[in-house]
Scaffold this active site. Structure first.
Site, PDB file in Angstrom:
ATOM      1  N   GLU A  95       0.805  -1.215   0.000  1.00 38.37           N
ATOM      2  CA  GLU A  95       0.000   0.000   0.000  1.00 38.37           C
ATOM      3  C   GLU A  95       0.838   1.265   0.000  1.00 38.37           C
ATOM      4  OE1 GLU A  95      -3.111  -0.135   2.878  1.00 38.37           O
ATOM      5  OE2 GLU A  95      -4.181  -1.672   1.759  1.00 38.37           O
ATOM      6  N   LYS A 226     -16.323   1.343   2.861  1.00 41.74           N
ATOM      7  CA  LYS A 226     -15.726   1.013   1.577  1.00 41.74           C
ATOM      8  C   LYS A 226     -16.857   0.668   0.613  1.00 41.74           C
ATOM      9  CE  LYS A 226     -11.550  -0.946   3.667  1.00 41.74           C
ATOM     10  NZ  LYS A 226     -10.740  -2.187   3.865  1.00 41.74           N
TER      11      LYS A 226
END
Length: 233
Positions: A95, A226
């Site tokens: 990430e 999300k």
């Protein structure tokens, strides 16, 4: 579902002759949220000994979103220099954060505080720290099993987080307990939820039923939404 939802939102904004941000945020929408930037990776996102998945910086003292990005970039570069000075690799994890093989999870917080200072900012005032331990990834057989060989109970984890919040400018902890350890979330929110953001993600998985249950039992004081994530109850 996500693609259709985004298309409908944009079409609705166009039909009302509004910019998308105004359609989504309402007529008083003027500000973007404070960014949280992932700078050190561990856990399943990196091949190192860090148990915690993400160590982030939060430039909450910046006067604007663009300045917040600058604060973050300059701190990220200062962190890289600090790692290089110690002979540590500056490769990044899945990430985008650095993935050094540090001797402890706490060392990551120390390095971030150092980087904030080296970049010319004040830890806690200009830039704070946010954690995403993703504790489900190292929880098994009723204990939190660290790479050091230590086994932590729920109470041990509560004590660790409380101590870190006192020692470092931490303003947010996400997924500090296993996704099924609701008692851990409730206890943490009761203990330090008046001082920092306690975020639920893995325990909610953007499922309205789970989020409603979290609100009812005061498991967290924040939730990560999300749009491409939901798990059936």
């Amino acid at each position: 579902m996500l693609g259709v939802s985004m298309a409908v939102a944009r079409a609705a904004a166009v039909s009302l002759r509004l910019p998308l941000y105004a359609y989504l945020g309402g007529p008083t929408a003027r500000r973007l949220p404070v960014p949280m930037m992932n700078v050190i990776n561990g856990g399943r996102h990196a091949g190192n000994k860090l148990d915690f998945q993400e160590f982030m910086i939060v430039p909450h003292g910046a006067p604007s979103f663009s300045e917040a990005i600058r604060y973050g970039v300059e701190t990220f570069k200062a962190l890289k220099k600090g790692l290089e000075r110690r002979g540590l690799p500056t490769t990044v994890g899945d990430e985008g954060g650095f993935a050094p093989d540090l001797e402890s999870n706490e060392k990551a917080c120390e390095l971030i505080v150092e980087a904030i200072t080296l970049a010319g900012f004040t830890p806690g005032r200009d830039i704070a720290i946010a954690l995403d331990p993703a504790a489900s990834s190292f929880f098994s057989n009723g204990a939190y099993n660290l790479a050091s060989g230590e086994q932590f109970s729920r109470e041990d984890m509560l004590d660790l987080y409380a101590r870190w919040v006192k020692a470092y400018p931490i303003v947010s902890i996400e997924d500090g307990f296993d996704e099924a350890d609701w008692d851990g979330y409730v206890a943490q929110t009761a203990a330090i939820g008046d001082r920092i953001q306690i975020v639920g993600d893995d325990n909610y998985v953007t499922n309205p039923k789970f989020i409603a249950e979290g609100i009812r039992c005061k498991a967290t004081n924040a939730v990560l939404i999300k749009l491409n994530q939901i798990s059936a109850p």
